[in-house]
Design an enzyme around this catalytic site. Structure first.
Site, short mmCIF file in Angstrom:
data_model
loop_
_atom_site.label_atom_id
_atom_site.label_comp_id
_atom_site.label_asym_id
_atom_site.label_seq_id
_atom_site.Cartn_x
_atom_site.Cartn_y
_atom_site.Cartn_z
N LYS A 161 -43.84 -38.31 -70.24
CA LYS A 161 -44.33 -39.66 -69.94
C LYS A 161 -45.61 -39.61 -69.10
O LYS A 161 -46.60 -40.25 -69.42
CB LYS A 161 -43.26 -40.45 -69.17
CG LYS A 161 -41.91 -40.52 -69.88
CD LYS A 161 -40.88 -41.31 -69.08
CE LYS A 161 -40.47 -40.68 -67.76
NZ LYS A 161 -39.71 -39.42 -67.89
N ARG A 202 -30.78 -34.67 -62.43
CA ARG A 202 -31.65 -35.72 -63.00
C ARG A 202 -31.29 -35.98 -64.45
O ARG A 202 -31.32 -37.13 -64.90
CB ARG A 202 -33.12 -35.30 -62.87
CG ARG A 202 -33.68 -35.58 -61.48
CD ARG A 202 -34.88 -34.73 -61.15
NE ARG A 202 -36.00 -34.96 -62.05
CZ ARG A 202 -37.01 -34.10 -62.18
NH1 ARG A 202 -37.01 -32.97 -61.50
NH2 ARG A 202 -38.00 -34.38 -63.01
N ARG A 225 -35.14 -47.95 -64.96
CA ARG A 225 -34.20 -46.84 -65.14
C ARG A 225 -32.75 -47.27 -65.08
O ARG A 225 -31.86 -46.43 -65.23
CB ARG A 225 -34.41 -45.82 -64.04
CG ARG A 225 -35.48 -44.80 -64.34
CD ARG A 225 -35.68 -44.08 -63.03
NE ARG A 225 -35.74 -42.68 -63.13
CZ ARG A 225 -36.89 -41.99 -63.12
NH1 ARG A 225 -38.03 -42.61 -63.15
NH2 ARG A 225 -36.87 -40.70 -63.11
N ARG A 251 -43.03 -29.44 -57.95
CA ARG A 251 -42.44 -30.63 -57.34
C ARG A 251 -41.12 -30.29 -56.66
O ARG A 251 -40.36 -29.48 -57.18
CB ARG A 251 -42.19 -31.66 -58.45
CG ARG A 251 -42.80 -33.00 -58.16
CD ARG A 251 -42.80 -33.87 -59.39
NE ARG A 251 -41.49 -34.43 -59.68
CZ ARG A 251 -41.25 -35.29 -60.65
NH1 ARG A 251 -42.25 -35.69 -61.42
NH2 ARG A 251 -40.05 -35.77 -60.85
N ARG A 269 -43.49 -26.80 -64.76
CA ARG A 269 -44.46 -27.84 -64.42
C ARG A 269 -45.20 -27.53 -63.12
O ARG A 269 -44.64 -27.06 -62.15
CB ARG A 269 -43.76 -29.19 -64.26
CG ARG A 269 -44.70 -30.24 -63.68
CD ARG A 269 -44.22 -31.64 -63.85
NE ARG A 269 -42.86 -31.82 -63.43
CZ ARG A 269 -42.15 -32.90 -63.74
NH1 ARG A 269 -42.69 -33.86 -64.45
NH2 ARG A 269 -40.93 -33.01 -63.32
P1 AP5 Z 1 -44.38 -34.75 -67.59
O1 AP5 Z 1 -45.39 -35.52 -68.39
O2 AP5 Z 1 -44.67 -34.49 -66.17
O3 AP5 Z 1 -42.92 -35.40 -67.78
P2 AP5 Z 1 -42.34 -36.81 -67.34
O4 AP5 Z 1 -41.75 -37.45 -68.55
O5 AP5 Z 1 -43.36 -37.59 -66.59
O6 AP5 Z 1 -41.13 -36.34 -66.46
P3 AP5 Z 1 -40.78 -36.54 -64.91
O7 AP5 Z 1 -40.05 -35.30 -64.49
O8 AP5 Z 1 -41.95 -36.96 -64.13
O9 AP5 Z 1 -39.79 -37.67 -65.03
P4 AP5 Z 1 -38.78 -38.09 -64.00
O10 AP5 Z 1 -38.27 -39.28 -64.67
O11 AP5 Z 1 -37.74 -37.10 -63.65
O12 AP5 Z 1 -39.60 -38.19 -62.66
P5 AP5 Z 1 -40.19 -39.43 -61.86
O13 AP5 Z 1 -41.39 -38.97 -61.16
O14 AP5 Z 1 -40.27 -40.61 -62.74
O15 AP5 Z 1 -44.12 -33.37 -68.37
C1 AP5 Z 1 -43.24 -32.39 -67.88
C2 AP5 Z 1 -43.80 -30.99 -68.14
O16 AP5 Z 1 -43.88 -30.75 -69.54
C3 AP5 Z 1 -45.23 -30.79 -67.61
O17 AP5 Z 1 -45.34 -29.48 -67.16
C4 AP5 Z 1 -46.13 -31.01 -68.85
O18 AP5 Z 1 -47.33 -30.28 -68.78
C5 AP5 Z 1 -45.22 -30.50 -69.97
N1 AP5 Z 1 -45.39 -31.24 -71.23
C6 AP5 Z 1 -45.58 -32.58 -71.38
N2 AP5 Z 1 -45.67 -32.91 -72.69
C7 AP5 Z 1 -45.51 -31.75 -73.38
C8 AP5 Z 1 -45.49 -31.43 -74.79
N3 AP5 Z 1 -45.66 -32.38 -75.73
N4 AP5 Z 1 -45.30 -30.14 -75.13
C9 AP5 Z 1 -45.13 -29.17 -74.18
N5 AP5 Z 1 -45.15 -29.41 -72.84
C10 AP5 Z 1 -45.34 -30.69 -72.45
O19 AP5 Z 1 -39.04 -39.70 -60.80
C11 AP5 Z 1 -38.76 -38.79 -59.77
C12 AP5 Z 1 -37.69 -39.33 -58.85
O20 AP5 Z 1 -38.16 -40.55 -58.21
C13 AP5 Z 1 -36.38 -39.76 -59.54
O21 AP5 Z 1 -35.50 -38.67 -59.69
C14 AP5 Z 1 -35.86 -40.80 -58.55
O22 AP5 Z 1 -35.28 -40.22 -57.44
C15 AP5 Z 1 -37.12 -41.51 -58.11
N6 AP5 Z 1 -37.47 -42.66 -58.98
C16 AP5 Z 1 -38.62 -42.83 -59.71
N7 AP5 Z 1 -38.59 -43.98 -60.39
C17 AP5 Z 1 -37.39 -44.57 -60.09
C18 AP5 Z 1 -36.76 -45.77 -60.52
N8 AP5 Z 1 -37.36 -46.61 -61.40
N9 AP5 Z 1 -35.54 -46.03 -60.02
C19 AP5 Z 1 -34.93 -45.22 -59.14
N10 AP5 Z 1 -35.45 -44.06 -58.69
C20 AP5 Z 1 -36.69 -43.74 -59.18
MG MG Z 2 -43.55 -38.15 -64.58
#
Ligand code: AP5
Ligand code: MG
Ligand code: ZN
Length: 215
Positions: free
Chosen positions: A13, A170, A88, A159, A127
């Protein structure tokens, strides 16, 4: 163009959001990035959120709904926005519908990234992050200069919640609390599912083809 980027942790994403920001000139609203910025600044919100985030748990709904409500009112959302990591939970999705109804900015499409668990774990464990929000992968998308962000030159790092234990949690949290939203948006006729296993550029092409209709 009002878009939700939806999918499990590591689905891509954030990676696609950065490319879409450049292409469509609409802001990425990543609740994860907003929370991490608060953690870095040591704000009250950040201190409270950190405990949940490090364990891979969701931060309470009220906190997130408050963040999103304020953010969507900002001027840069006038021409559209991309939500990354929100909603979420069902309460977050319901709150979003209410907020957007009030602002008269309905969601056009929910892009659902489909990637199997094994690939998610490989992606997350490799990552590399930057404080500016850019993200890389040791193998699949390395920074041009080893260890340094292409966008801002700062040092990249892993991270805090990308530890094996937190990642497992997660994924579990995603399945129980977030995945039900797929049906929620399907019923609203907004869901478009993408093959997120393709390489980064191919996924981007697929997304642009879907968004053509809304740009
Ligand atoms: P990346 O693009 O970073 O993945 P992502 O989908 O953004 O995954 P996240 O880990 O950021 O999602 P998340 O939902 O766990 O974290 P968030 O920050 O939202 O890609 C991942 C890796 O793969 C990278 O290394 C990239 O280079 C590689 N890659 C990408 N595309 C690829 C492809 N096509 N092929 C190969 N490699 C590829 O949330 C973190 C924390 O914050 C949560 O756990 C929670 O505690 C809190 N939080 C955030 N939002 C909320 C909410 N709405 N409600 C409650 N808590 C929340
Ligand atoms: Mg992300
Ligand atoms: Zn950077």
């Amino acid at each position: 163009m009002n878009v939700i980027l939806f999918g499990p942790p590591g689905a891509g994403k954030g990676t696609q959001a950065k490319k879409l920001v450049e292409f469509y000139k609409i802001p990425q609203i990543s609740t994860g990035d907003i929370l991490r910025a608060n953690v870095r600044e040591g704000s009250e919100l950040g201190l409270a959120a950190k405990e949940y985030m490090d364990k891979g748990e969701l931060v309470p709904d009220e906190v997130l709904i408050g963040i999103i409500k304020n953010r969507l009112k900002e001027a840069d959302c006038e021409k559209g926005f991309m939500l990354d990591g929100y909603p979420r939970t069902l309460p977050q999705a319901d709150a979003l519908s209410e907020i957007l109804e009030e602002l008269k900015k309905p969601i056009d499409v929910v892009l659902n990234f489909e990637v199997p668990d094994e690939a998610l774990v490989t992606r997350i464990s490799g990552r590399l992050m930057c404080k500016c929000g850019a993200s890389y992968h040791k193998t699949f998308n390395p920074p041009k200069k080893a260890g340094l962000c292409d966008a801002c030159g700062a040092e990249v790092y892993q991270r805090a919640d990308d530890s094996e234990e937190a990642v497992k949690n997660r994924l579990k949290v995603y399945k129980t609390q977030t995945q039900p939203l797929i049906e929620y948006y399907e019923q609203k006729g907004l869901l478009k599912t993408l093959d997120g296993t393709k390489n980064i550029d191919l996924v981007f092409e697929d997304i642009k083809a879907i968004l053509l209709e809304f740009a």
